[in-house]
Design an enzyme around this catalytic site. Structure first.
Site, short mmCIF file in Angstrom:
data_model
loop_
_atom_site.label_atom_id
_atom_site.label_comp_id
_atom_site.label_asym_id
_atom_site.label_seq_id
_atom_site.Cartn_x
_atom_site.Cartn_y
_atom_site.Cartn_z
N ARG A 69 0.82 -1.22 0.00
CA ARG A 69 0.00 0.00 0.00
C ARG A 69 0.84 1.25 0.00
O ARG A 69 0.39 2.31 -0.46
CB ARG A 69 -0.98 -0.02 1.17
CG ARG A 69 -2.00 -1.15 1.04
CD ARG A 69 -3.13 -1.11 2.02
NE ARG A 69 -2.74 -1.03 3.41
CZ ARG A 69 -3.58 -0.86 4.42
NH1 ARG A 69 -4.87 -0.77 4.18
NH2 ARG A 69 -3.16 -0.80 5.65
N GLU A 106 5.04 -10.55 13.97
CA GLU A 106 4.41 -11.12 15.15
C GLU A 106 4.64 -12.62 15.23
O GLU A 106 4.82 -13.17 16.31
CB GLU A 106 2.91 -10.79 15.12
CG GLU A 106 2.24 -10.91 16.46
CD GLU A 106 0.83 -10.36 16.42
OE1 GLU A 106 0.05 -10.77 17.29
OE2 GLU A 106 0.51 -9.55 15.53
#
Length: 185
Positions: A69, A106
């Site tokens: 993005r 993560e």
């Protein structure tokens, strides 16, 4: 480090076009979907104008966009500011010789790359992305810009999620260069 907050009018316009998508891409995550903003020509052009102004303010000579993005925001901002655009991509997506930089996710690690010849030694690079969350991707991109021989002019993002601590993580990596968020929440 600085935060360039948009005017109240621009902030309201942009936030009204960012949709929260609960439990995406996994349960417990609230994804910030910017596609409604991109589809609105008034909001999208206002955002590109604000990012182009940051390119000029920081005397950038090139603009980096982070996959994916960040490409959508950085390329038109670079064009509007009459600057070159350099993509920083996921590993294995760029042709030619590249520099790679790993960073923690993560649930594991990832790697991004930039072409070795993307910058001239005197280039000042503004890194643009859509959202600053934990700061891992932005931190890795700063390392790549420097390894490729350029100077970091700063980092600019559409949206900073302050509660995730990305700004604190980037403080050392920025080495005094500014961090600008058009909207911080």
């Amino acid at each position: 480090m600085t935060t360039t907050e948009a005017s109240a009018e621009l902030r309201e316009l942009l936030l009204s076009r960012i949709r929260d998508v609960p439990d995406y891409p996994q349960p417990g995550v609230v994804f910030k979907d910017i596609t409604p903003l991109l589809a609105d020509p008034v909001a999208f052009n206002a955002l590109v104008d604000a990012l182009a102004a940051l390119c000029r303010r920081h005397a950038a000579t090139k603009v980096v966009g982070l996959e994916a993005r960040g490409f959508i925001l950085a390329a038109p901002a670079a064009a509007r500011a009459h600057l070159g655009f350099v993509p920083v991509r996921k590993a294995g997506k760029l042709p030619g010789e590249t520099f790679g930089q790993s960073y923690d996710l993560e649930y594991g690690t990832a790697e991004i790359e930039v072409q070795k010849d993307a910058f001239a030694p005197n280039d000042r690079v503004l890194v643009i992305d859509d959202v600053l969350a934990t700061g891992g991707t932005a931190e890795a991109s700063l390392a790549l810009v420097r390894r490729a021989g350029a100077t970091v002019a700063g980092v600019a993002v559409l949206l900073e999620l302050g509660f995730l601590g990305g700004r604190d993580r980037l403080e050392r990596a920025l080495s005094g260069a500014p961090l600008d968020a058009i909207v911080a929440i």
